[in-house]
Design a protein around this motif. Structure first.
Motif, mmCIF file in Angstrom:
data_model
loop_
_atom_site.group_PDB
_atom_site.id
_atom_site.type_symbol
_atom_site.label_atom_id
_atom_site.label_comp_id
_atom_site.label_asym_id
_atom_site.label_seq_id
_atom_site.Cartn_x
_atom_site.Cartn_y
_atom_site.Cartn_z
ATOM 1 N N PHE A 1 -115.954 67.643 -33.877
ATOM 2 C CA PHE A 1 -116.684 68.732 -33.226
ATOM 3 C C PHE A 1 -118.050 68.974 -33.882
ATOM 4 O O PHE A 1 -118.942 69.565 -33.273
ATOM 5 N N LEU A 2 -118.226 68.495 -35.136
ATOM 6 C CA LEU A 2 -119.519 68.662 -35.804
ATOM 7 C C LEU A 2 -120.622 67.864 -35.103
ATOM 8 O O LEU A 2 -121.811 68.126 -35.336
ATOM 9 N N LEU A 3 -120.220 66.888 -34.258
ATOM 10 C CA LEU A 3 -121.207 66.099 -33.530
ATOM 11 C C LEU A 3 -121.586 66.738 -32.201
ATOM 12 O O LEU A 3 -122.448 66.208 -31.487
ATOM 13 N N SER A 4 -120.984 67.875 -31.879
ATOM 14 C CA SER A 4 -121.326 68.556 -30.637
ATOM 15 C C SER A 4 -122.728 69.166 -30.751
ATOM 16 O O SER A 4 -123.246 69.407 -31.851
ATOM 17 N N VAL B 1 -124.559 70.656 -34.146
ATOM 18 C CA VAL B 1 -125.742 69.964 -34.665
ATOM 19 C C VAL B 1 -126.895 70.954 -34.819
ATOM 20 O O VAL B 1 -127.599 70.980 -35.844
ATOM 21 N N ILE B 2 -127.102 71.816 -33.814
ATOM 22 C CA ILE B 2 -128.177 72.814 -33.887
ATOM 23 C C ILE B 2 -127.922 73.799 -35.021
ATOM 24 O O ILE B 2 -128.823 74.131 -35.802
ATOM 25 N N LEU B 3 -126.667 74.256 -35.144
ATOM 26 C CA LEU B 3 -126.331 75.197 -36.206
ATOM 27 C C LEU B 3 -126.557 74.581 -37.584
ATOM 28 O O LEU B 3 -127.088 75.238 -38.496
ATOM 29 N N THR B 4 -126.200 73.329 -37.750
ATOM 30 C CA THR B 4 -126.388 72.650 -39.040
ATOM 31 C C THR B 4 -127.864 72.486 -39.362
ATOM 32 O O THR B 4 -128.294 72.687 -40.509
ATOM 33 N N LEU B 5 -128.661 72.120 -38.364
ATOM 34 C CA LEU B 5 -130.102 71.965 -38.584
ATOM 35 C C LEU B 5 -130.741 73.296 -38.974
ATOM 36 O O LEU B 5 -131.613 73.346 -39.852
ATOM 37 N N ILE B 6 -130.323 74.376 -38.331
ATOM 38 C CA ILE B 6 -130.854 75.700 -38.689
ATOM 39 C C ILE B 6 -130.515 76.030 -40.139
ATOM 40 O O ILE B 6 -131.350 76.540 -40.900
#
Length: 281
Positions: free
Chosen positions: A4-7, A11-16
């Motif tokens: 699910f981390l590739l969703s 991805v947007i949350l991780t980049l933020i």
């Protein structure tokens, strides 16, 4: 397990999160450097206020830019006040934050050179275009003691240098401007008068600069660094919660199974045989 981390959402949350961490760390260092500058300035003010006063001509000269190391340095000057060319500086506050004016009087030294002396604060006249009531400067030859300050500019003070002001009113204390007006050589910078004390307490003396408080910059720096440390912790907590929620949802779907049941899922062998038997048998 963690696909699910590739969703797109994750991805947007991780980049933020990856962007926020260095930004918060940098903001923390920004506040830390402000704290260091405040501590350094407090030490400079305290040292210069404690130092023995020296003749102002040893610290500055016409056209000289007062260096930061000499800000608030106590200096002496002996001469005669030129009250005919006295001006007032608009939009200045006193110790009680009342808006008024500073009184700027040229002191003519031996040899004809001039040092500008800020004698203190007076209330503004009811009519802003009128010259305020200013107590006269001491007459005759006098020796004054004051804190040396640098020329004011719009960039350093944030005060706009307005044109078309009423006579004998200025916005900034600037030796270059006053030299043009007086037609005399004026020492760079100016003195904030500390001695002698004005008769009757007016003009109101300018208080010593604050050199004890350090502000909350260090606390702000620590807060930003704690926020930066909290971002990865929060990200891990969210990931674990998402994984737990997804595992729980998958387990619930497995437990529910097909609605009619079947072999191995609550249905008997007889039920299965009956279901396969042709109609009417």
């Amino acid at each position: 397990m963690y696909r699910f981390l590739l969703s797109r959402q994750w991805v947007i949350l991780t980049l933020i999160a990856l962007v926020l961490i260095p930004v918060m760390v940098e903001l923390g260092f920004w506040q830390f450097h402000r704290h260091e500058r405040r501590v350094s300035q407090n030490a400079l003010i305290a040292d210069n206020l404690r130092a023995e006063p020296v003749p102002v001509t040893e610290l500055t000269s016409p056209g000289h830019t007062v260096p930061r190391a000499d800000y608030w340095r106590r200096a002496t000057a002996t001469g005669t006040f030129d009250t005919a060319h006295e001006v007032v500086v608009r939009r200045r506050t006193n110790a009680d934050d009342r808006v008024g004016m500073h009184v700027l009087t040229p002191l003519v030294l031996d040899g004809g050179r001039v040092v500008l002396v800020n004698r203190g604060w007076v209330p503004a006249a009811p009519d802003q275009k009128a010259y305020p009531d200013v107590p006269p400067a001491p007459k005759g030859r006098v020796t004054v003691v004051g804190r040396l300050m640098a020329d004011q500019t719009t960039g350093s003070s944030g005060i706009k240098d307005l044109r078309g002001l009423p006579p004998r009113q200025v916005m900034l204390i600037n030796s270059g401007q006053q030299a043009e007006r007086l037609g005399r050589p004026v020492l760079g910078g100016y003195l904030e008068l500390t001695e002698p004390a004005p008769a009757g307490g007016s003009p109101e003396p300018i208080p010593d600069p604050d050199h004890e408080s350090i502000g909350a910059h260090m606390a702000y720096a620590v807060q930003w660094w704690l926020f930066a440390a909290g971002v990865p912790v929060g990200w891990v907590v969210l990931v674990r919660r998402e994984r737990h929620d997804r595992a729980a949802a998958a387990a619930a779907r497995t437990a529910d199974g097909p609605a009619d049941g079947g072999p191995g899922e609550g249905g008997s062998a007889e039920d299965a045989s009956a279901a396969r038997a042709p109609a009417g048998a």
